[in-house]
Motif scaffolding. Sequence first.
Motif, short mmCIF file in Angstrom:
data_model
loop_
_atom_site.label_atom_id
_atom_site.label_comp_id
_atom_site.label_asym_id
_atom_site.label_seq_id
_atom_site.Cartn_x
_atom_site.Cartn_y
_atom_site.Cartn_z
N CYS A 58 0.83 -1.21 0.00
CA CYS A 58 0.00 0.00 0.00
C CYS A 58 0.86 1.25 0.00
N ASP A 64 -4.48 2.32 13.59
CA ASP A 64 -5.41 1.74 14.56
C ASP A 64 -4.83 1.84 15.97
N HIS A 121 -3.51 1.86 8.19
CA HIS A 121 -4.57 1.33 7.33
C HIS A 121 -4.70 2.22 6.11
N TYR A 122 -4.90 1.59 4.97
CA TYR A 122 -5.03 2.30 3.70
C TYR A 122 -6.36 1.94 3.07
N LYS A 123 -6.88 2.86 2.28
CA LYS A 123 -8.07 2.54 1.50
C LYS A 123 -7.67 2.44 0.04
N GLU A 129 -5.23 6.01 5.50
CA GLU A 129 -6.44 6.44 6.21
C GLU A 129 -6.16 6.79 7.67
N TYR A 130 -5.60 5.83 8.41
CA TYR A 130 -5.42 6.05 9.85
C TYR A 130 -4.52 4.96 10.45
N TYR A 161 -3.61 3.49 -3.63
CA TYR A 161 -4.00 3.46 -2.22
C TYR A 161 -3.83 4.84 -1.61
N GLU A 162 -4.53 5.04 -0.48
CA GLU A 162 -4.39 6.28 0.27
C GLU A 162 -4.40 5.93 1.75
N GLU A 184 1.03 3.84 -3.12
CA GLU A 184 0.30 5.07 -2.82
C GLU A 184 0.63 6.20 -3.81
#
Length: 118
Positions: A63, A78, A84-86, A75-76, A72-73, A67
């Motif tokens: 990811c 955890d 985490h990527y979307k 996200e946050y 992918y981007e 990117e």
Amino acid sequence: MARDEQLKQRWQSVVTKISERFGDGETLDLEAIIYLIGVQELGKIKKRYKKDEKINLMHIAICKLLEPYGYYEFEYFDNDGWPHYKTLEHLPALKAGEQSVLMKEAIVNYFLENKFIE
């Protein structure tokens, strides 16, 4: 210098430098380098990761590496500190050789950006 030749030389530079640091005398392959990038991106070095954690580390690396290509981007993070990527765009269907070239190019760019190689 042709783009392919430059990529080949830079890839060899990455493999050599990473293998010298982490290979215990062996040359690391593409998967091992992706795994190490995942560990770097997680930022939590420990001696042993479970099998599912290793898979997740490789996913993090992929990811991160893809990117800049718009796939992918981030996200946050955890609660355990895992990034985490979307998915922004699904990867096109690539032949095995094309996948390998894409990942090598992404890895070279990652290490150029981090000033690990020139």
